[in-house]
Design a protein around this motif. Structure first.
Motif, PDB file in Angstrom:
ATOM      1  N   LEU A 101       0.826  -1.109   0.015  1.00  9.37           N
ATOM      2  CA  LEU A 101       0.058  -0.071  -0.101  1.00  9.37           C
ATOM      3  C   LEU A 101       1.007   1.219  -0.109  1.00  9.37           C
ATOM      4  CD1 LEU A 101      -2.915   1.193   0.261  1.00  9.37           C
ATOM      5  CD2 LEU A 101      -2.616   1.156   2.545  1.00  9.37           C
ATOM      6  N   HIS A 102       0.868   1.940  -1.205  1.00  4.87           N
ATOM      7  CA  HIS A 102       1.891   3.083  -1.254  1.00  4.87           C
ATOM      8  C   HIS A 102       1.172   4.270  -1.001  1.00  4.87           C
ATOM      9  CE1 HIS A 102       5.532   4.600  -4.025  1.00  4.87           C
ATOM     10  NE2 HIS A 102       5.013   5.666  -3.152  1.00  4.87           N
ATOM     11  N   VAL A 103       1.408   5.044   0.014  1.00 10.99           N
ATOM     12  CA  VAL A 103       0.806   6.152   0.262  1.00 10.99           C
ATOM     13  C   VAL A 103       1.292   7.380  -0.426  1.00 10.99           C
ATOM     14  CG1 VAL A 103      -0.025   7.650   2.344  1.00 10.99           C
ATOM     15  CG2 VAL A 103      -0.179   5.363   2.369  1.00 10.99           C
ATOM     16  N   VAL A 104       0.770   8.067  -1.261  1.00 10.17           N
ATOM     17  CA  VAL A 104       1.252   9.074  -2.116  1.00 10.17           C
ATOM     18  C   VAL A 104       0.677  10.310  -1.511  1.00 10.17           C
ATOM     19  CG1 VAL A 104       1.873   9.884  -4.384  1.00 10.17           C
ATOM     20  CG2 VAL A 104       1.649   7.345  -4.101  1.00 10.17           C
ATOM     21  N   ARG A 105       1.365  11.511  -1.341  1.00 12.02           N
ATOM     22  CA  ARG A 105       0.804  12.934  -1.058  1.00 12.02           C
ATOM     23  C   ARG A 105       0.253  13.404  -1.976  1.00 12.02           C
ATOM     24  NH1 ARG A 105       3.585  17.645   2.534  1.00 12.02           N
ATOM     25  NH2 ARG A 105       2.333  19.398   2.029  1.00 12.02           N
ATOM     26  N   CYS A 106      -0.827  13.906  -2.218  1.00  9.95           N
ATOM     27  CA  CYS A 106      -1.755  14.401  -3.360  1.00  9.95           C
ATOM     28  C   CYS A 106      -2.399  15.827  -3.025  1.00  9.95           C
ATOM     29  CB  CYS A 106      -2.462  13.511  -3.972  1.00  9.95           C
ATOM     30  SG  CYS A 106      -1.622  12.125  -5.025  1.00  9.95           S
ATOM     31  N   PHE A 107      -1.586  16.542  -1.935  1.00  7.15           N
ATOM     32  CA  PHE A 107      -2.114  17.799  -1.587  1.00  7.15           C
ATOM     33  C   PHE A 107      -1.198  18.906  -1.098  1.00  7.15           C
ATOM     34  CE2 PHE A 107      -1.436  15.370   2.341  1.00  7.15           C
ATOM     35  CZ  PHE A 107      -0.892  16.255   3.149  1.00  7.15           C
ATOM     36  N   GLU A 108      -1.407  19.912  -1.230  1.00 11.71           N
ATOM     37  CA  GLU A 108      -0.687  21.275  -0.872  1.00 11.71           C
ATOM     38  C   GLU A 108      -1.010  21.439   0.404  1.00 11.71           C
ATOM     39  OE1 GLU A 108       1.873  22.148  -2.821  1.00 11.71           O
ATOM     40  OE2 GLU A 108       1.495  22.048  -4.850  1.00 11.71           O
ATOM     41  N   ASP A 109       0.002  21.714   1.282  1.00 12.60           N
ATOM     42  CA  ASP A 109      -0.155  22.416   2.667  1.00 12.60           C
ATOM     43  C   ASP A 109       1.400  22.964   3.207  1.00 12.60           C
ATOM     44  OD1 ASP A 109      -0.657  22.857   5.395  1.00 12.60           O
ATOM     45  OD2 ASP A 109      -2.105  21.244   5.551  1.00 12.60           O
ATOM     46  N   GLY A 110       1.362  24.264   3.029  1.00 13.78           N
ATOM     47  CA  GLY A 110       2.311  24.964   3.545  1.00 13.78           C
ATOM     48  C   GLY A 110       2.773  24.577   4.738  1.00 13.78           C
ATOM     49  N   ASP A 111       1.980  24.075   5.859  1.00 16.34           N
ATOM     50  CA  ASP A 111       2.073  23.717   7.055  1.00 16.34           C
ATOM     51  C   ASP A 111       2.883  22.395   7.371  1.00 16.34           C
ATOM     52  OD1 ASP A 111       1.251  26.250   8.198  1.00 16.34           O
ATOM     53  OD2 ASP A 111      -0.916  25.579   8.194  1.00 16.34           O
ATOM     54  N   ILE A 112       2.830  21.526   6.411  1.00 13.69           N
ATOM     55  CA  ILE A 112       3.195  20.367   6.466  1.00 13.69           C
ATOM     56  C   ILE A 112       4.427  20.151   5.462  1.00 13.69           C
ATOM     57  CG2 ILE A 112       2.815  17.827   6.166  1.00 13.69           C
ATOM     58  CD1 ILE A 112      -0.046  18.213   6.840  1.00 13.69           C
ATOM     59  N   THR A 113       5.574  19.981   5.966  1.00 14.26           N
ATOM     60  CA  THR A 113       6.792  19.963   5.305  1.00 14.26           C
ATOM     61  C   THR A 113       6.886  18.886   4.320  1.00 14.26           C
ATOM     62  OG1 THR A 113       8.115  18.894   7.026  1.00 14.26           O
ATOM     63  CG2 THR A 113       8.201  21.155   7.054  1.00 14.26           C
ATOM     64  N   HIS A 114       7.679  18.888   3.147  1.00 14.73           N
ATOM     65  CA  HIS A 114       7.628  17.782   2.053  1.00 14.73           C
ATOM     66  C   HIS A 114       9.119  17.485   2.188  1.00 14.73           C
ATOM     67  CE1 HIS A 114       7.885  15.233  -1.297  1.00 14.73           C
ATOM     68  NE2 HIS A 114       6.425  15.017  -1.189  1.00 14.73           N
ATOM     69  N   VAL A 115       9.620  16.191   2.436  1.00 18.37           N
ATOM     70  CA  VAL A 115      11.070  15.898   2.435  1.00 18.37           C
ATOM     71  C   VAL A 115      11.831  16.331   1.188  1.00 18.37           C
ATOM     72  CG1 VAL A 115      10.862  13.675   1.713  1.00 18.37           C
ATOM     73  CG2 VAL A 115      12.620  14.226   3.276  1.00 18.37           C
ATOM     74  N   GLU A 116      11.255  16.356   0.167  1.00 15.76           N
ATOM     75  CA  GLU A 116      11.776  16.889  -1.319  1.00 15.76           C
ATOM     76  C   GLU A 116      11.483  18.440  -1.702  1.00 15.76           C
ATOM     77  OE1 GLU A 116      13.552  15.020  -3.484  1.00 15.76           O
ATOM     78  OE2 GLU A 116      13.847  13.485  -2.071  1.00 15.76           O
ATOM     79  N   GLY A 117      10.777  19.024  -0.853  1.00 12.48           N
ATOM     80  CA  GLY A 117      10.716  20.503  -0.746  1.00 12.48           C
ATOM     81  C   GLY A 117       9.380  20.874  -1.764  1.00 12.48           C
ATOM     82  N   SER A 118       8.844  19.991  -2.426  1.00 16.05           N
ATOM     83  CA  SER A 118       7.689  20.257  -3.042  1.00 16.05           C
ATOM     84  C   SER A 118       6.808  18.970  -3.406  1.00 16.05           C
ATOM     85  CB  SER A 118       7.995  20.767  -4.622  1.00 16.05           C
ATOM     86  OG  SER A 118       8.657  19.916  -5.216  1.00 16.05           O
ATOM     87  N   VAL A 119       5.610  19.069  -3.783  1.00 19.40           N
ATOM     88  CA  VAL A 119       4.603  18.074  -3.869  1.00 19.40           C
ATOM     89  C   VAL A 119       4.526  17.728  -5.293  1.00 19.40           C
ATOM     90  CG1 VAL A 119       2.301  17.220  -3.846  1.00 19.40           C
ATOM     91  CG2 VAL A 119       3.045  18.989  -1.997  1.00 19.40           C
ATOM     92  N   ASP A 120       5.100  16.484  -5.774  1.00 17.86           N
ATOM     93  CA  ASP A 120       5.019  15.917  -6.838  1.00 17.86           C
ATOM     94  C   ASP A 120       4.884  14.214  -6.674  1.00 17.86           C
ATOM     95  OD1 ASP A 120       5.739  14.753  -9.378  1.00 17.86           O
ATOM     96  OD2 ASP A 120       7.394  16.140  -9.782  1.00 17.86           O
TER      97      ASP A 120
END
Length: 364
Positions: A101-120
């Motif tokens: 089960l591969h969970v993928v972030r598909c939302f923008e939220d400036g309060d939650i950091t992304h380890v790669e710096g952006s949502v992709d």
């Protein structure tokens, strides 16, 4: 234990939040990488109204539903296969699972950091795929070295295994999953010995904002297209909604879902999609002692399904007394089905259907 799903994903994509929500297991969830240090395991029952219907009629002493187990490990990061982050330490915990089960972030939220710096999401999927493939490559290369030594001693199985491992290395070196390797049935059986991570079927879980649960977004569509290209499954889920649902009583959950215009919870969606991905169905046994749901591979014949209960049932199989679910649903009781001649006696070649109510006769 039933179906087992290993949960993977980058840090901060909602992995542990979703795990907590669908299992109520209480895994820690916080807004920083490597929050999940040890693997978390949670088991949930598979919701099936047919079990409730059977139990209502039969009034058994106990009810046993099918179950699904989720194993959540630390988020993987770029370079995990070479020791970066913590996730690589726990990949062994998901080797025995049936699916990923591969969970993928598909939302923008400036309060939650992304380890790669952006949502992709497609970039994120590529990172995870690479790390899993590198882990598999390491496993295959180690096994190849062992079997090459045995093959020199004229071990026929080892010689075949060497050919299999070389095929897999070629596939993995190209950045492809082990499940795409061109293996015949005998070779595939050998490959299964390693329980390779990229050989497992994948279900992508797109984590979206509550406001996008109905409409989805461009991120979700990109994941759907990617999944279609590799024969993977996709579910869309809102970690926030699932977290709220997990705090409610059953009757309150239904009201909440209706208010949101949802037919089912994210957990139900995941389970249904996992069954479809793995080609699984359910049959039932029903008596005063117990009503129970059993999971089997769709298309299996009666003796194999009997073996799901116990290997002795398969070895000594005589026949299966069978009632189709639609007949039980129409007439309301097993006795009524018998009186109408709708209980059938099926032999070894009978292909069990989803929802069948079965009673096996066998020799000890």
């Amino acid at each position: 234990m039933g179906i087992q799903c290993g949960i993977v994903g980058l840090p901060n994509v909602g992995k542990s939040t979703i795990f907590n929500a669908i299992t109520n297991a209480g895994a820690q969830a916080a807004n920083y990488p490597f929050c999940t240090v040890d693997p978390n395991v949670g088991t949930v029952t598979v919701p099936d109204p047919r079990v409730d219907k059977l139990a209502e009629v039969v009034k058994p002493r106990s009810i046993q539903r099918a179950v699904m187990q989720f194993v959540d490990i630390a988020g993987l990061v770029r370079g995990a296969a070479t020791g970066e982050g913590l996730g690589n330490q726990f990949l062994s915990h998901i080797r025995e699972t049936d699916a990923i089960l591969h969970v993928v972030r598909c939302f923008e939220d400036g309060d939650i950091t992304h380890v790669e710096g952006s949502v992709d999401p497609l970039r994120d999927i590529g990172i995870i795929d690479t790390e899993l493939a590198l882990k598999d490559l390491d496993s295959v290369q180690k096994r190849l070295s062992k079997d090459e030594r045995a093959a020199k001693g004229q071990d026929k199985k080892a010689k075949m295994a060497v050919e299999v491992w070389n095929k897999l290395i070629q596939t993995l070196d190209q950045g492809k999953a082990a499940r795409t390797a061109d293996l015949n049935d005998d070779e595939a059986a050998i490959a299964r010995e390693l329980q390779l991570l990229t050989a497992k079927p994948v279900l992508y879980c797109c984590n979206v904002l509550e406001s996008e649960i109905h409409t989805g977004n461009a991120f979700v569509e990109a994941v759907r297209a990617h999944a279609a290209s590799e024969g993977a499954g996709v579910v869309v889920i809102s970690g926030k909604i699932e977290a709220e649902l997990s705090q409610l009583e059953p009757d309150e959950k239904q009201v909440f879902l209706e208010e949101l215009g949802l037919k089912e919870s994210g957990l139900d969606s995941v389970i249904r999609a996992a069954y479809a991905l793995l080609g699984l169905s359910t049959y039932f046994t029903a008596g005063v002692q117990e009503v129970r749901a059993w999971t089997f591979k769709t298309g299996s014949k009666a003796p194999v399904c009997a073996g799901v209960i116990h290997s002795d049932f398969e070895r000594g199989f005589i026949r299966a007394e069978t009632i189709a679910w639609k007949d039980f649903e129409t007439l309301g009781t097993q006795q009524a089905c018998k009186e109408k001649g709708l209980q059938r006696s099926e032999g070894k070649e009978y292909v069990v259907m989803d929802g069948d109510i079965l009673h096996f006769l066998f020799n000890v």
